[in-house]
Design an enzyme around this catalytic site. Structure first.
Site, mmCIF file in Angstrom:
data_model
loop_
_atom_site.group_PDB
_atom_site.id
_atom_site.type_symbol
_atom_site.label_atom_id
_atom_site.label_comp_id
_atom_site.label_asym_id
_atom_site.label_seq_id
_atom_site.Cartn_x
_atom_site.Cartn_y
_atom_site.Cartn_z
ATOM 1 N N ASN A 6 0.861 -1.189 0.000
ATOM 2 C CA ASN A 6 0.000 0.000 0.000
ATOM 3 C C ASN A 6 0.895 1.235 0.000
ATOM 4 O O ASN A 6 1.516 1.545 1.018
ATOM 5 C CB ASN A 6 -0.896 -0.020 1.247
ATOM 6 C CG ASN A 6 -1.717 1.250 1.385
ATOM 7 O OD1 ASN A 6 -1.871 2.007 0.417
ATOM 8 N ND2 ASN A 6 -2.237 1.487 2.573
ATOM 9 N N TRP A 7 0.940 1.921 -1.149
ATOM 10 C CA TRP A 7 1.827 3.082 -1.261
ATOM 11 C C TRP A 7 1.227 4.323 -0.602
ATOM 12 O O TRP A 7 1.870 5.362 -0.542
ATOM 13 C CB TRP A 7 2.131 3.379 -2.724
ATOM 14 C CG TRP A 7 2.887 2.295 -3.437
ATOM 15 C CD1 TRP A 7 3.296 1.092 -2.927
ATOM 16 C CD2 TRP A 7 3.325 2.305 -4.805
ATOM 17 N NE1 TRP A 7 3.951 0.358 -3.886
ATOM 18 C CE2 TRP A 7 3.985 1.084 -5.058
ATOM 19 C CE3 TRP A 7 3.222 3.228 -5.845
ATOM 20 C CZ2 TRP A 7 4.535 0.763 -6.297
ATOM 21 C CZ3 TRP A 7 3.761 2.920 -7.085
ATOM 22 C CH2 TRP A 7 4.416 1.692 -7.311
ATOM 23 N N LYS A 8 -0.004 4.224 -0.160
ATOM 24 C CA LYS A 8 -0.702 5.376 0.447
ATOM 25 C C LYS A 8 -0.595 6.593 -0.486
ATOM 26 O O LYS A 8 -0.623 6.427 -1.697
ATOM 27 C CB LYS A 8 -0.153 5.671 1.840
ATOM 28 C CG LYS A 8 -0.064 4.424 2.723
ATOM 29 C CD LYS A 8 0.189 4.749 4.151
ATOM 30 C CE LYS A 8 0.508 3.486 4.927
ATOM 31 N NZ LYS A 8 0.011 3.496 6.282
ATOM 32 N N HIS A 83 -9.495 0.518 4.692
ATOM 33 C CA HIS A 83 -8.222 0.780 5.379
ATOM 34 C C HIS A 83 -8.488 1.698 6.571
ATOM 35 O O HIS A 83 -9.337 2.592 6.506
ATOM 36 C CB HIS A 83 -7.221 1.413 4.411
ATOM 37 C CG HIS A 83 -5.833 1.449 4.975
ATOM 38 N ND1 HIS A 83 -5.422 2.404 5.873
ATOM 39 C CD2 HIS A 83 -4.784 0.625 4.798
ATOM 40 C CE1 HIS A 83 -4.166 2.173 6.213
ATOM 41 N NE2 HIS A 83 -3.754 1.087 5.579
ATOM 42 N N GLU A 85 -7.010 4.158 7.700
ATOM 43 C CA GLU A 85 -6.885 5.598 7.436
ATOM 44 C C GLU A 85 -8.142 6.137 6.761
ATOM 45 O O GLU A 85 -8.512 7.295 6.950
ATOM 46 C CB GLU A 85 -5.621 5.854 6.596
ATOM 47 C CG GLU A 85 -4.370 5.646 7.442
ATOM 48 C CD GLU A 85 -3.125 5.249 6.669
ATOM 49 O OE1 GLU A 85 -3.114 5.363 5.431
ATOM 50 O OE2 GLU A 85 -2.169 4.782 7.310
ATOM 51 N N GLU A 153 -5.304 -5.639 10.357
ATOM 52 C CA GLU A 153 -4.340 -4.559 10.569
ATOM 53 C C GLU A 153 -4.661 -3.856 11.886
ATOM 54 O O GLU A 153 -5.503 -2.944 11.917
ATOM 55 C CB GLU A 153 -4.425 -3.544 9.425
ATOM 56 C CG GLU A 153 -4.057 -4.094 8.077
ATOM 57 C CD GLU A 153 -3.515 -2.997 7.180
ATOM 58 O OE1 GLU A 153 -2.356 -3.117 6.762
ATOM 59 O OE2 GLU A 153 -4.218 -2.023 6.922
ATOM 60 N N GLY A 159 2.148 1.985 10.628
ATOM 61 C CA GLY A 159 3.034 3.135 10.496
ATOM 62 C C GLY A 159 3.720 3.540 11.784
ATOM 63 O O GLY A 159 4.306 4.622 11.874
ATOM 64 N N SER A 189 3.362 -2.441 10.214
ATOM 65 C CA SER A 189 4.821 -2.366 10.388
ATOM 66 C C SER A 189 5.527 -3.667 10.021
ATOM 67 O O SER A 189 6.479 -4.071 10.697
ATOM 68 C CB SER A 189 5.170 -1.923 11.813
ATOM 69 O OG SER A 189 4.674 -0.621 12.064
ATOM 70 N N GLY A 210 2.788 -1.279 4.245
ATOM 71 C CA GLY A 210 2.751 0.135 3.929
ATOM 72 C C GLY A 210 4.146 0.666 3.649
ATOM 73 O O GLY A 210 4.687 0.514 2.556
ATOM 74 N N GLY A 211 4.766 1.256 4.685
ATOM 75 C CA GLY A 211 6.052 1.935 4.518
ATOM 76 C C GLY A 211 7.109 1.120 3.798
ATOM 77 O O GLY A 211 7.800 1.626 2.901
HETATM 78 C C1 PEP Z 1 -0.732 -0.089 5.778
HETATM 79 O O1 PEP Z 1 -0.674 1.005 5.251
HETATM 80 O O2 PEP Z 1 -1.688 -0.844 5.533
HETATM 81 C C2 PEP Z 1 0.337 -0.498 6.688
HETATM 82 C C3 PEP Z 1 0.272 -1.680 7.259
HETATM 83 O O3 PEP Z 1 1.353 0.386 6.880
HETATM 84 P P1 PEP Z 1 2.790 0.073 7.604
HETATM 85 O O4 PEP Z 1 3.304 -1.189 7.000
HETATM 86 O O5 PEP Z 1 3.624 1.266 7.259
HETATM 87 O O6 PEP Z 1 2.519 -0.084 9.049
#
Ligand code: PEP
Length: 244
Positions: A6-8, A83, A85, A153, A159, A189, A210-211
């Site tokens: 997920n590049w957000k 998600h 967010e 999640e 994040g 993470s 994500g990151g």
């Molecule tokens: C996400 O955006 O779904 C996520 C899990 O982010 P991260 O891996 O950065 O925690």
């Protein structure tokens, strides 16, 4: 095993370079979820591409939204929905998430539907209640659809650099599967250095990253960890089934 990046709202890596790197990774389905402006570039590069969200109508006066048929027209294979967010900053509800998922599945897209509890909810002992409410809304609307995948999640792990322990992930995944028997990805993470032990859990069917998906090498390393965790036994089972 599925690993989705997920590049957000980040530009993300060069899709062509990422596709070249992932071409050498077998035993895992790698998916990228770029921002809307990069969907076509990722499709053209040959990446399995999901949107980060999708609307429940195919057209209409819904400023800022993208419809299932529009995504299909671009060659997009599916979408994230729900998600945290989106739930936290854009007021998305369980009912709305379920409608989005249903419309996408009906249109022929794949769906990764995200669920998870906040730190406050976990501290209050409400993890299962929260997961039940979120998963029930999706199950009651979509059923155990073959193109539906769930992502557990925990919001406190997204994040933050705080990952659920493998035992915590396993416990939550088993609970989610008891409510809706579909593959469940872990997100929160995930990094190359914790992917192996998370992916080794029996009810962890991959990762939503994500990151760490913004860097080609770290995303590829997580894909490789997922393939290592369950790939060989699946391949062995495939041989056994073919021979029987
Ligand atoms: C996400 O955006 O779904 C996520 C899990 O982010 P991260 O891996 O950065 O925690």
């Amino acid at each position: 095993m599925i690993v989705a990046g997920n590049w957000k709202m980040f530009a993300g890596p060069d899709p062509v370079a990422l596709a070249e790197r992932l071409a050498g990774v077998t035993g895992v389905e790698a998916i990228v979820c770029p921002p809307g402006v990069s969907l076509a570039h990722c499709v053209e590069a040959g990446l399995t591409t999901y949107a980060q969200n999708v609307h429940w109508e195919n057209e209409g006066a819904y400023t800022g939204e993208i419809s299932p048929t529009m995504l299909l027209g671009l060659g997009v294979a599916g979408s994230l929905v729900g998600h945290s967010e989106r739930r936290q900053y854009f007021g998305e509800t369980d009912a709305g998430v379920a409608r989005r998922a249903k419309a996408a599945l009906d249109a022929g897209l794949g769906v990764i539907a995200c669920v998870g509890e906040t730190q406050e909810e976990r501290d209050a002992g409400d993890m299962e209640t929260v997961l039940r409410i979120q998963v029930d809304a999706i199950r009651d609307t979509c059923g155990p659809h073959e193109r539906l995948v769930l992502a557990y999640e925990p919001v406190w792990a997204i994040g933050t650099g705080r990952t659920a322990t493998p035992e915590m992930a396993q416990e939550a995944h088993a609970f989610v599967k008891s409510l809706l028997d579909r593959p469940v990805l872990y997100g929160g993470s995930v990094k190359p250095d914790n992917a192996d032990e998370l992916m080794a859990q029996p009810d962890v069917d991959g990762a939503l990253v994500g990151g760490a998906s913004l860097d080609i090498e770290s995303f590829a390393a997580i894909c490789e960890a997922a393939a290592r965790a369950k790939g060989p036994s699946d391949q062995t089972r495939g041989v056994a089934e073919r021979e029987s």
